[in-house]
Design an enzyme around this catalytic site. Structure first.
Site, PDB file in Angstrom:
ATOM      1  CD  GLU A 134     -36.491  44.414  26.205  1.00  0.00           C
ATOM      2  OE1 GLU A 134     -35.964  45.339  25.564  1.00  0.00           O
ATOM      3  OE2 GLU A 134     -37.661  44.020  26.002  1.00  0.00           O
ATOM      4  CG  ASN A 178     -38.210  50.861  24.560  1.00  0.00           C
ATOM      5  OD1 ASN A 178     -37.178  51.125  23.933  1.00  0.00           O
ATOM      6  ND2 ASN A 178     -38.278  49.909  25.476  1.00  0.00           N
ATOM      7  CG  HIS A 203     -36.861  48.249  29.236  1.00  0.00           C
ATOM      8  ND1 HIS A 203     -36.755  46.920  28.906  1.00  0.00           N
ATOM      9  CD2 HIS A 203     -38.031  48.682  28.704  1.00  0.00           C
ATOM     10  CE1 HIS A 203     -37.825  46.575  28.198  1.00  0.00           C
ATOM     11  NE2 HIS A 203     -38.610  47.626  28.057  1.00  0.00           N
ATOM     12  CE  LYS A 217     -38.941  46.759  23.893  1.00  0.00           C
ATOM     13  NZ  LYS A 217     -39.454  45.535  24.485  1.00  0.00           N
ATOM     14  N   GLY A 237     -43.564  42.198  24.878  1.00  0.00           N
ATOM     15  CA  GLY A 237     -43.271  41.545  23.602  1.00  0.00           C
ATOM     16  C   GLY A 237     -43.884  40.165  23.461  1.00  0.00           C
ATOM     17  CD  GLU A 250     -42.335  48.629  29.918  1.00  0.00           C
ATOM     18  OE1 GLU A 250     -42.907  48.865  28.854  1.00  0.00           O
ATOM     19  OE2 GLU A 250     -41.114  48.415  29.998  1.00  0.00           O
TER      20      GLU A 250
HETATM   21  P1  PGA Z   1     -43.936  45.711  23.932  1.00  0.00           P
HETATM   22  O1  PGA Z   1     -42.707  46.331  24.768  1.00  0.00           O
HETATM   23  O2  PGA Z   1     -44.918  46.837  23.719  1.00  0.00           O
HETATM   24  O3  PGA Z   1     -43.318  45.226  22.656  1.00  0.00           O
HETATM   25  O4  PGA Z   1     -44.524  44.618  24.769  1.00  0.00           O
HETATM   26  C1  PGA Z   1     -42.900  47.240  25.805  1.00  0.00           C
HETATM   27  C2  PGA Z   1     -41.569  47.665  26.381  1.00  0.00           C
HETATM   28  O5  PGA Z   1     -40.667  46.813  26.502  1.00  0.00           O
HETATM   29  O6  PGA Z   1     -41.362  48.855  26.718  1.00  0.00           O
END
Ligand code: PGA
Length: 264
Positions: free
Chosen positions: A108, A14, A106, A16, A182, A176
């Site tokens: 976010e 992903n 997601h 983003k 992150g 997740e």
């Molecule tokens: P990350 O993100 O691997 O940077 O923790 C995972 C995601 O948001 O799909």
């Protein structure tokens, strides 16, 4: 009857809101070459990238022209099919670009764009209508973890996302934990297994036992090449949704080569 051994592990990157279409071409090329050098076997692991919308046409053209064994998808879609929805992207457009997958819900999007379980469900149904496999993202915040315990929120989100989905419809579910995205904080493989098993039971309730056995359940949240093996050893973790580490082709290829670490 489908068993765990029949579920092809899935490693999804992903991106983003990173990389424009030129940078996307460079990354996909480097990723494909790195995987090839490492004798990546696409029959053993499916690797997919999820670039921003504006990159999709370039990624499609490159993968098609060079016959790379990579799947791709979008990071979101509209719950509507067409019409006066300024700025939105229809699943029909994604299908026309040969997307196989689309991320839905997601954290976010849930947190930054107020996507409720109802919106996520409408998007899952839109994906299915257009022949896209939704990668349904579920997970709890730190506060929800304290309040409800380990599996309650991801299970409730999974059931809500699957309302009205017909049995036999292929979906992927990604667990997740919001606190692990992150942050460099990872869930333990044991927690990922516990939640993965609970999500599989929720799929059996919402769809059928057969669907539950066939569905790939991913872990996401600070996955790196150094910690992927522990997750993939779990019977109810069938892959990973990778954010930050998917922007580095060497690191992402290292994650995609996990069978070498796991010894499967
Ligand atoms: P990350 O993100 O691997 O940077 O923790 C995972 C995601 O948001 O799909």
């Amino acid at each position: 009857m489908t068993t765990g051994a029949d579920r092809r592990p899935f490693i999804a990157g992903n991106w983003k809101m990173n990389l424009d279409h030129l940078q996307a071409i460079a990354l996909v090329q480097k990723l494909a070459w790195t995987l090839k050098d490492a004798a990546y076997d696409p029959k053993g692991v499916e690797v997919a990238v999820f670039p921003p919308f504006t990159d999709l046409r370039s990624v499609q053209t490159l993968i098609d022209a060079d016959r790379f064994d990579l799947a791709f998808g979008a990071q979101d879609l509209s719950p509507k099919d067409s019409g006066a929805y300024t700025g939105d992207i229809s699943g029909a457009f994604l299908k026309a670009l040969d997307c196989s997958y689309v991320l839905v819900g997601h954290s976010e999007r849930r947190q930054g764009h107020g996507e409720t379980d109802e919106v996520v469900n409408a998007k899952v149904l839109a994906a299915v209508r257009h022949g896209l496999v939704p990668v349904i993202c579920v997970g709890e915040t730190e506060a929800e973890l304290e309040q409800h315990g380990t599996s309650a929120v991801p299970v409730a989100q999974t059931k809500a996302a699957l309302a009205g989905v017909a049995a036999g419809t292929p979906v992927v579910v990604a667990y997740e934990p919001v606190w692990a995205i992150g942050t460099g904080k990872v869930a333990t493989p044991e927690t990922a297994q516990e939640v993965g098993a609970a999500i599989r039971a929720a799929i059996a309730e919402a769809l059928t036992e057969e669907d539950a056995a066939a569905t790939r359940i991913l872990y996401g949240g600070s996955v790196k090449s150094g910690n992927i093996a522990g997750f993939l050893r779990q019977p109810d973790v069938d892959g990973a949704l990778v954010g930050g580490a998917s922007l580095d082709p060497t690191e992402f290829a290292g994650i995609a080569r996990f069978p070498k670490h796991v010894g499967v």
